[in-house]
Design a protein around this motif. Sequence first.
Motif, PDB file in Angstrom:
ATOM      1  N   ILE A 199       0.838  -1.198   0.000  1.00  0.00           N
ATOM      2  CA  ILE A 199       0.000   0.000   0.000  1.00  0.00           C
ATOM      3  C   ILE A 199       0.876   1.252   0.000  1.00  0.00           C
ATOM      4  N   VAL A 200       0.632   2.124  -0.964  1.00  0.00           N
ATOM      5  CA  VAL A 200       1.373   3.382  -1.072  1.00  0.00           C
ATOM      6  C   VAL A 200       0.377   4.536  -1.026  1.00  0.00           C
ATOM      7  N   GLU A 201       0.549   5.415  -0.072  1.00  0.00           N
ATOM      8  CA  GLU A 201      -0.317   6.588   0.049  1.00  0.00           C
ATOM      9  C   GLU A 201       0.385   7.796  -0.546  1.00  0.00           C
ATOM     10  N   LYS A 202      -0.333   8.531  -1.396  1.00  0.00           N
ATOM     11  CA  LYS A 202       0.250   9.686  -2.078  1.00  0.00           C
ATOM     12  C   LYS A 202      -0.619  10.922  -1.879  1.00  0.00           C
ATOM     13  N   THR A 203       0.041  12.035  -1.693  1.00  0.00           N
ATOM     14  CA  THR A 203      -0.645  13.328  -1.597  1.00  0.00           C
ATOM     15  C   THR A 203      -0.281  14.148  -2.821  1.00  0.00           C
ATOM     16  N   VAL A 204      -1.289  14.627  -3.532  1.00  0.00           N
ATOM     17  CA  VAL A 204      -1.080  15.406  -4.762  1.00  0.00           C
ATOM     18  C   VAL A 204      -1.411  16.867  -4.482  1.00  0.00           C
ATOM     19  N   LYS A 205      -0.462  17.719  -4.775  1.00  0.00           N
ATOM     20  CA  LYS A 205      -0.654  19.155  -4.527  1.00  0.00           C
ATOM     21  C   LYS A 205      -1.798  19.710  -5.373  1.00  0.00           C
ATOM     22  N   PRO A 206      -2.497  20.723  -4.870  1.00  0.00           N
ATOM     23  CA  PRO A 206      -3.614  21.296  -5.636  1.00  0.00           C
ATOM     24  C   PRO A 206      -3.132  22.018  -6.887  1.00  0.00           C
ATOM     25  N   LYS A 207      -3.936  21.947  -7.935  1.00  0.00           N
ATOM     26  CA  LYS A 207      -3.630  22.675  -9.166  1.00  0.00           C
ATOM     27  C   LYS A 207      -3.936  24.161  -8.975  1.00  0.00           C
ATOM     28  N   ILE A 208      -3.337  24.973  -9.818  1.00  0.00           N
ATOM     29  CA  ILE A 208      -3.577  26.424  -9.771  1.00  0.00           C
ATOM     30  C   ILE A 208      -4.392  26.828 -10.994  1.00  0.00           C
ATOM     31  N   ASP A 209      -5.475  27.519 -10.746  1.00  0.00           N
ATOM     32  CA  ASP A 209      -6.346  27.961 -11.833  1.00  0.00           C
ATOM     33  C   ASP A 209      -6.530  29.482 -11.752  1.00  0.00           C
ATOM     34  N   TYR A 210      -6.742  30.101 -12.920  1.00  0.00           N
ATOM     35  CA  TYR A 210      -6.858  31.562 -12.981  1.00  0.00           C
ATOM     36  C   TYR A 210      -8.178  31.969 -13.631  1.00  0.00           C
ATOM     37  N   ILE A 211      -8.748  33.067 -13.111  1.00  0.00           N
ATOM     38  CA  ILE A 211      -9.922  33.692 -13.711  1.00  0.00           C
ATOM     39  C   ILE A 211      -9.523  35.106 -14.131  1.00  0.00           C
ATOM     40  N   LYS A 244      13.016 -13.732  -3.545  1.00  0.00           N
ATOM     41  CA  LYS A 244      13.191 -12.601  -4.447  1.00  0.00           C
ATOM     42  C   LYS A 244      11.846 -12.027  -4.894  1.00  0.00           C
ATOM     43  N   LEU A 245      11.824 -10.712  -5.137  1.00  0.00           N
ATOM     44  CA  LEU A 245      10.668 -10.066  -5.740  1.00  0.00           C
ATOM     45  C   LEU A 245      10.740 -10.302  -7.235  1.00  0.00           C
ATOM     46  N   ILE A 246       9.728 -10.985  -7.797  1.00  0.00           N
ATOM     47  CA  ILE A 246       9.809 -11.341  -9.217  1.00  0.00           C
ATOM     48  C   ILE A 246       8.865 -10.523 -10.091  1.00  0.00           C
ATOM     49  N   SER A 247       7.853  -9.877  -9.490  1.00  0.00           N
ATOM     50  CA  SER A 247       6.971  -9.028 -10.292  1.00  0.00           C
ATOM     51  C   SER A 247       6.205  -8.078  -9.387  1.00  0.00           C
ATOM     52  N   SER A 248       5.762  -6.966  -9.965  1.00  0.00           N
ATOM     53  CA  SER A 248       4.967  -5.988  -9.219  1.00  0.00           C
ATOM     54  C   SER A 248       4.037  -5.293 -10.198  1.00  0.00           C
ATOM     55  N   LYS A 249       2.756  -5.146  -9.834  1.00  0.00           N
ATOM     56  CA  LYS A 249       1.815  -4.450 -10.706  1.00  0.00           C
ATOM     57  C   LYS A 249       0.763  -3.718  -9.872  1.00  0.00           C
ATOM     58  N   LEU A 250       0.271  -2.615 -10.428  1.00  0.00           N
ATOM     59  CA  LEU A 250      -0.768  -1.843  -9.753  1.00  0.00           C
ATOM     60  C   LEU A 250      -2.080  -2.605  -9.828  1.00  0.00           C
ATOM     61  N   TYR A 251      -2.717  -2.793  -8.667  1.00  0.00           N
ATOM     62  CA  TYR A 251      -3.968  -3.537  -8.596  1.00  0.00           C
ATOM     63  C   TYR A 251      -5.170  -2.601  -8.512  1.00  0.00           C
ATOM     64  N   LYS A 252      -5.129  -1.630  -7.594  1.00  0.00           N
ATOM     65  CA  LYS A 252      -6.238  -0.690  -7.443  1.00  0.00           C
ATOM     66  C   LYS A 252      -5.721   0.680  -7.022  1.00  0.00           C
ATOM     67  N   LYS A 253      -6.496   1.689  -7.367  1.00  0.00           N
ATOM     68  CA  LYS A 253      -6.199   3.061  -6.981  1.00  0.00           C
ATOM     69  C   LYS A 253      -7.452   3.660  -6.352  1.00  0.00           C
ATOM     70  N   TYR A 254      -7.324   4.213  -5.154  1.00  0.00           N
ATOM     71  CA  TYR A 254      -8.453   4.796  -4.438  1.00  0.00           C
ATOM     72  C   TYR A 254      -8.240   6.293  -4.243  1.00  0.00           C
ATOM     73  N   LEU A 255      -9.292   7.078  -4.466  1.00  0.00           N
ATOM     74  CA  LEU A 255      -9.281   8.495  -4.122  1.00  0.00           C
ATOM     75  C   LEU A 255      -9.851   8.613  -2.712  1.00  0.00           C
ATOM     76  N   ASP A 256      -8.986   8.846  -1.743  1.00  0.00           N
ATOM     77  CA  ASP A 256      -9.422   8.917  -0.348  1.00  0.00           C
ATOM     78  C   ASP A 256      -9.985  10.290   0.013  1.00  0.00           C
ATOM     79  N   LYS A 257      -9.429  11.335  -0.581  1.00  0.00           N
ATOM     80  CA  LYS A 257      -9.898  12.682  -0.290  1.00  0.00           C
ATOM     81  C   LYS A 257      -9.683  13.554  -1.526  1.00  0.00           C
ATOM     82  N   LYS A 258     -10.785  14.108  -2.049  1.00  0.00           N
ATOM     83  CA  LYS A 258     -10.697  14.946  -3.224  1.00  0.00           C
ATOM     84  C   LYS A 258     -10.344  16.374  -2.816  1.00  0.00           C
TER      85      LYS A 258
END
Length: 268
Positions: A199-211, A244-258
């Motif tokens: 399990i890897v938890e990632k935080t993505v910085k907010p995008k910047i938008d202009y009006i 030994k680690l012989i393979s790795s693949k992404l199984y699922k991706k969850y959006l925990d907080k929008k």
Amino acid sequence: MSAFATTASAELNDDSAHNAKYKCTLVIDKQTNDTTYAKWGVNYKKGKTFKYALGKGEACVQGKQGAVKGYYYKDKYEHYGNVVAIYNNFVKYSGEKTYLPSLGLKINGKKVDGFILTAYITDSAAKITGKKMHVVYTQSLRSKPAVSSKKLKKVYQDKSVVKVKKVSGSWAYVYSYSTKSYGWMPRKYLISSFTANRIVEKTVKPKIDYIESGELPIGTKKLISKGTPSKYTYIYKDKYSSGKLISSKLYKKYLDKKGKDTLYELGA
């Protein structure tokens, strides 16, 4: 196969599964668990007694025989484990995880909303001398092959690798690469390969938008609202074999907080 009409896949089957607080580990041994087999479209059970799979974890072992049970299944074309809880789950590979509901269990007086079950398929009759093996449960190495013998250093579950030097009945004398020491441990807790969820938890910085705004000087900007980050959980399936680690693949991706974008007015 009619007896398994309600059988579900033993993959994680609930979006909240990766956050489950309680865990349960089940070992289904091809040799010591009763085998169910198919013949003429009807399922039979080999043997007169039902041997329950080994289980560890509070959610696993509650009740007289344990809340979660397992046995080994095979027919002409396939073989796999089978977990019996509130419903049946096929276990296609060693290390497979499934999310199970509470089954009405309580731990320390509190109701369990659900838990993650990890099911391993082992073969206690396999020849393992000289091979590198993975540890199913965290174990204390022992000075001799007996439950009451003096305990040595601990070898931790899953990613710890040991090399089997010799086997004596239900015990294996091993060298632990993690503790750099020798000792005895139960043979039934060693497996040659398994798949683990990482399990890897990632935080993505907010995008910047202009009006665009005609009320500000050209090229200047004014903060309207500050954004918040989004939080994701990635589940990878890592397959290990013979140390030994012989393979790795992404199984699922969850959006925990929008999150929300950072918004500026831009003079135009």
